[in-house]
Design an enzyme around this catalytic site. Sequence first.
Site, PDB file in Angstrom:
ATOM      1  N   ASN A  37      52.675  45.532  45.039  1.00  0.00           N
ATOM      2  CA  ASN A  37      53.070  44.171  45.363  1.00  0.00           C
ATOM      3  C   ASN A  37      53.206  43.297  44.119  1.00  0.00           C
ATOM      4  OD1 ASN A  37      53.800  42.485  47.476  1.00  0.00           O
ATOM      5  ND2 ASN A  37      51.783  41.520  47.577  1.00  0.00           N
ATOM      6  N   TYR A 158      42.282  30.443  51.209  1.00  0.00           N
ATOM      7  CA  TYR A 158      42.980  31.688  50.881  1.00  0.00           C
ATOM      8  C   TYR A 158      43.825  32.152  52.054  1.00  0.00           C
ATOM      9  CZ  TYR A 158      43.580  36.728  50.875  1.00  0.00           C
ATOM     10  OH  TYR A 158      44.102  37.983  51.011  1.00  0.00           O
ATOM     11  N   HIS A 215      37.838  37.395  49.453  1.00  0.00           N
ATOM     12  CA  HIS A 215      38.814  37.687  48.399  1.00  0.00           C
ATOM     13  C   HIS A 215      38.250  37.456  47.003  1.00  0.00           C
ATOM     14  CE1 HIS A 215      43.107  38.452  47.258  1.00  0.00           C
ATOM     15  NE2 HIS A 215      42.986  39.164  48.356  1.00  0.00           N
ATOM     16  N   HIS A 315      43.641  49.436  53.804  1.00  0.00           N
ATOM     17  CA  HIS A 315      44.424  48.229  53.553  1.00  0.00           C
ATOM     18  C   HIS A 315      45.781  48.350  54.223  1.00  0.00           C
ATOM     19  CE1 HIS A 315      46.333  45.320  50.453  1.00  0.00           C
ATOM     20  NE2 HIS A 315      45.605  44.629  51.301  1.00  0.00           N
TER      21      HIS A 315
END
Length: 406
Positions: A37, A158, A215, A315
């Site tokens: 990403n 977030y 995170h 994930h």
Amino acid sequence: MRITGARVFVGGPGKNYVTLKIETDVGVHGLGDATLNNRETLPAAYLRDYVVPNLVGMDPRRSEDIWQFLYRGAYFRRGPVAMAAFGAVDMALWDIKGKLAGMPVCDLLGGRSREGAMVYGHAAGADLEDLMDSVASHVERGYRAVRVQCAVPGMAGYAVPEARGGAGDFITDFGGIRSKVEAWDTGRYMRFMPGALAEIRARFGPELHILHDVHHRLLPREAAEFARAVEPVGLFWLEDPTPAEDQDALRIIRQHSTVPLAIGEVFNSIWDCNRLIEREQIDFIRVAATYAGGITHVRRIVDLAALHHVRTGFHGAPSHSPICMAAHAHLDVWAPNFGIQEWLVLGTPACDALFPTEHRVEDGMLRVSDAPGLGVEFDEREAARYEYRPGSHPVVRLGDGTLWNY
């Protein structure tokens, strides 16, 4: 049987998916995902310039030997760029072998341990009521588990929308390479979020599985305090409470709380997480088939985790294409220590057009098709509609300008 060539495609609906297609002299092809990403051109170049020229002439059935060749032969090992490239190759080889055998990959792994795999979606809100609406929408669609993220008063937080009712990818900005800046205030977060999670539990009752992702934003002592504060909520897991580099921080959290911990989406190999698993400092391992070198290597991580009461939680954010998610799907239904699957990419019309598949989610459960191989195809004509678009993640700074953990 030999590999005759391989091609790399970059682009897709709302993402720069990096798709590898390996071709053979018997007309069977395999697909893999190398999407990294916001750094997509790097594994694509690694594949084109270094990996594919070495693959030509190899026997695609020898996936273990090819994995060892790529990993051991590189000398400078690991890292997300190389492992994403290796992961794509490995997925494609498993896809080829499944098609040759006329069997889904999960059968090659040893068969199904379950009929379906529980998934979770992402609920997010610009404020608490907005988040409640998002959670309710997921429940109405049959989700049994939901990750919840909420803007903190005075601070965005977030992965949350800027305005109520907002939707979409709250992370990647395709306006260019330069990152936008988000603000972070640990004190505001620590004062607000435990109560917000408690209200979500009170609203939706004890049966809904609630997940929350910090995170990497907290220091070890802060994370221990936060984990203890949210214990009454009964979270399914608390994800990435501290930066992943400092694995000893999880010992401090364990000493103060019994909240289940999930970590690992930034890990690239078994050597990044073997000590965490062996010490039983986590409850869920979050590696991805792309970043962790494909099915061959992730299977080793799953087997190690099973010995130490650690479950899977691969994930599955939009960082991965439907090909990677298909690899996860087969691992999910096989793994005896399956936990849950993050699932955000399959099912949109644009993705289904580019990556046709019969895998589906019904009533919060992932149903894996019996199609041979990974069970996902790739429409090259559809792919021609897309091209690479530069994008970036935001960076995080404290109120005084200090760069913080993203």
